[in-house]
Design a protein around this motif. Structure first.
Motif, PDB file in Angstrom:
ATOM      1  N   ALA A 160       1.180  -6.823  -5.699  1.00 48.50           N
ATOM      2  CA  ALA A 160      -0.169  -6.261  -5.692  1.00 48.50           C
ATOM      3  C   ALA A 160      -0.082  -4.892  -5.033  1.00 48.50           C
ATOM      4  O   ALA A 160       0.094  -4.792  -3.812  1.00 48.50           O
ATOM      5  CB  ALA A 160      -1.127  -7.173  -4.939  1.00 48.50           C
TER       6      ALA A 160
ATOM      7  N   GLN B 234      -1.676  -1.271  -4.048  1.00 47.02           N
ATOM      8  CA  GLN B 234      -2.920  -0.524  -3.816  1.00 47.02           C
ATOM      9  C   GLN B 234      -2.570   0.833  -3.261  1.00 47.02           C
ATOM     10  O   GLN B 234      -1.765   0.936  -2.332  1.00 47.02           O
ATOM     11  CB  GLN B 234      -3.832  -1.279  -2.851  1.00 47.02           C
ATOM     12  CG  GLN B 234      -5.147  -0.556  -2.561  1.00 47.02           C
ATOM     13  CD  GLN B 234      -6.082  -1.388  -1.711  1.00 47.02           C
ATOM     14  OE1 GLN B 234      -6.294  -2.564  -1.970  1.00 47.02           O
ATOM     15  NE2 GLN B 234      -6.631  -0.788  -0.680  1.00 47.02           N
TER      16      GLN B 234
ATOM     17  N   GLU C  40      -3.423   3.101   6.157  1.00 52.76           N
ATOM     18  CA  GLU C  40      -4.041   1.780   6.202  1.00 52.76           C
ATOM     19  C   GLU C  40      -3.516   0.949   7.373  1.00 52.76           C
ATOM     20  O   GLU C  40      -2.364   1.071   7.776  1.00 52.76           O
ATOM     21  CB  GLU C  40      -3.754   1.037   4.891  1.00 52.76           C
ATOM     22  CG  GLU C  40      -4.255   1.750   3.636  1.00 52.76           C
ATOM     23  CD  GLU C  40      -5.747   1.599   3.433  1.00 52.76           C
ATOM     24  OE1 GLU C  40      -6.415   1.043   4.326  1.00 52.76           O
ATOM     25  OE2 GLU C  40      -6.250   2.034   2.388  1.00 52.76           O
TER      26      GLU C  40
ATOM     27  N   THR D 121       0.852  -1.182   0.000  1.00 55.48           N
ATOM     28  CA  THR D 121       0.000   0.000   0.000  1.00 55.48           C
ATOM     29  C   THR D 121       0.886   1.230   0.000  1.00 55.48           C
ATOM     30  O   THR D 121       1.911   1.269   0.685  1.00 55.48           O
ATOM     31  CB  THR D 121      -0.960   0.023   1.212  1.00 55.48           C
ATOM     32  OG1 THR D 121      -1.739   1.230   1.171  1.00 55.48           O
ATOM     33  CG2 THR D 121      -0.218  -0.036   2.537  1.00 55.48           C
TER      34      THR D 121
ATOM     35  N   SER E  37      -3.613   4.608  -1.589  1.00 59.07           N
ATOM     36  CA  SER E  37      -4.604   5.349  -0.814  1.00 59.07           C
ATOM     37  C   SER E  37      -3.876   6.367   0.040  1.00 59.07           C
ATOM     38  O   SER E  37      -2.763   6.117   0.506  1.00 59.07           O
ATOM     39  CB  SER E  37      -5.405   4.394   0.082  1.00 59.07           C
ATOM     40  OG  SER E  37      -6.236   5.122   0.980  1.00 59.07           O
TER      41      SER E  37
ATOM     42  N   ARG F 282      -5.552  -5.164   6.950  1.00 53.17           N
ATOM     43  CA  ARG F 282      -5.926  -5.152   5.536  1.00 53.17           C
ATOM     44  C   ARG F 282      -5.125  -6.153   4.710  1.00 53.17           C
ATOM     45  O   ARG F 282      -5.316  -6.260   3.504  1.00 53.17           O
ATOM     46  CB  ARG F 282      -5.719  -3.744   4.961  1.00 53.17           C
ATOM     47  CG  ARG F 282      -6.640  -2.667   5.552  1.00 53.17           C
ATOM     48  CD  ARG F 282      -8.088  -2.890   5.144  1.00 53.17           C
ATOM     49  NE  ARG F 282      -8.222  -2.919   3.692  1.00 53.17           N
ATOM     50  CZ  ARG F 282      -8.322  -1.832   2.915  1.00 53.17           C
ATOM     51  NH1 ARG F 282      -8.286  -0.631   3.475  1.00 53.17           N
ATOM     52  NH2 ARG F 282      -8.450  -1.943   1.617  1.00 53.17           N
TER      53      ARG F 282
END
Length: 223
Positions: free
Chosen positions: A44, A46, A52, A17, A48, A57
């Motif tokens: 992967a 992600q 987080e 993240t 934001s 998560r």
């Protein structure tokens, strides 16, 4: 790094993240090189601007612009980050260039809606005097990339991190304002859960990122 990685043979899924602007501009472009070095790791990513919950998560690594106090996480400082006031040349040609912090009150201001230091601009003069300015919120957005694009279009003046605006300033598409003043200073960190056995995929990614971000060479040079 390559020898160590080959011994560990890192593989598996790596959940990352990252802050939106940092992820888009400075993490995603590195993934081709990282994937070439470690082809058995499935990344992967992600993005934001929320902080987080890494464990909750299911993320393995967070790339953050700050260092939240969390004893359950290991933090690796990656690079310093500085903020600057900036505008597009065409806006300044039409509305003038502010010479002092007080002059900003007569300009259209673009503000990050979710990060407090970006909503309350705190300038430090060459003598160390702090000048605080609460910008009128003519335009608000929830990430730095959106603010940069609006400023590039001539919408007004904003404050943002060097990793977002440095290249545009070097290219002459943006102008750094009030160069004698310092603004907010933070740092980029890689964070991951503190465990006895850290996955080799996490280890090699953090080392890779630390090498690529070393001394903020990707975005420094505005002083």
């Amino acid at each position: 790094l390559e020898i160590w990685a080959s011994q560990l043979t890192p593989s598996g899924r790596l959940g990352i993240t990252a802050r939106v602007a940092l992820g888009v501009m400075h993490v995603a472009p590195l993934l081709e090189d990282f994937g070439r070095r470690y082809p058995d790791i499935e990344v992967a990513l992600q993005m934001s601007d929320d902080v987080e919950d890494i464990v909750g998560r299911g993320f393995d690594v967070a790339v953050r612009v700050s260092n939240p106090v969390d004893s359950s996480l290991v933090s690796r400082r990656l690079a310093p980050i500085k903020h600057y006031a900036f505008a597009a040349p065409k806006y300044l040609e039409k509305h003038g260039t502010p010479a002092t912090v007080k002059d900003l009150a007569s300009h259209r201001c673009l503000v990050h809606a979710r990060i407090k230091p970006a909503r309350e601009w705190r300038f430090v003069s060459p003598r160390g005097t702090v000048v605080e300015f609460s910008p009128p919120k003519h335009i608000q957005a929830d990430n730095s990339l959106a603010l940069r694009e609006a400023v590039l279009a001539g919408a007004g003046i904003s404050v943002g991190p060097d990793y977002v605006i440095a290249q545009a300033i070097r290219e002459g598409r943006l102008v750094r304002l009030l160069p004698g003043f310092r603004l907010h200073e933070f740092a980029a960190y890689a964070q991951y859960p503190a465990r006895k056995h850290v996955a080799s995929s996490v280890q090699v990614f953090v080392e890779f990122l630390a090498h690529e971000f070393r001394d903020a060479r990707r975005w420094q040079g505005l002083e």
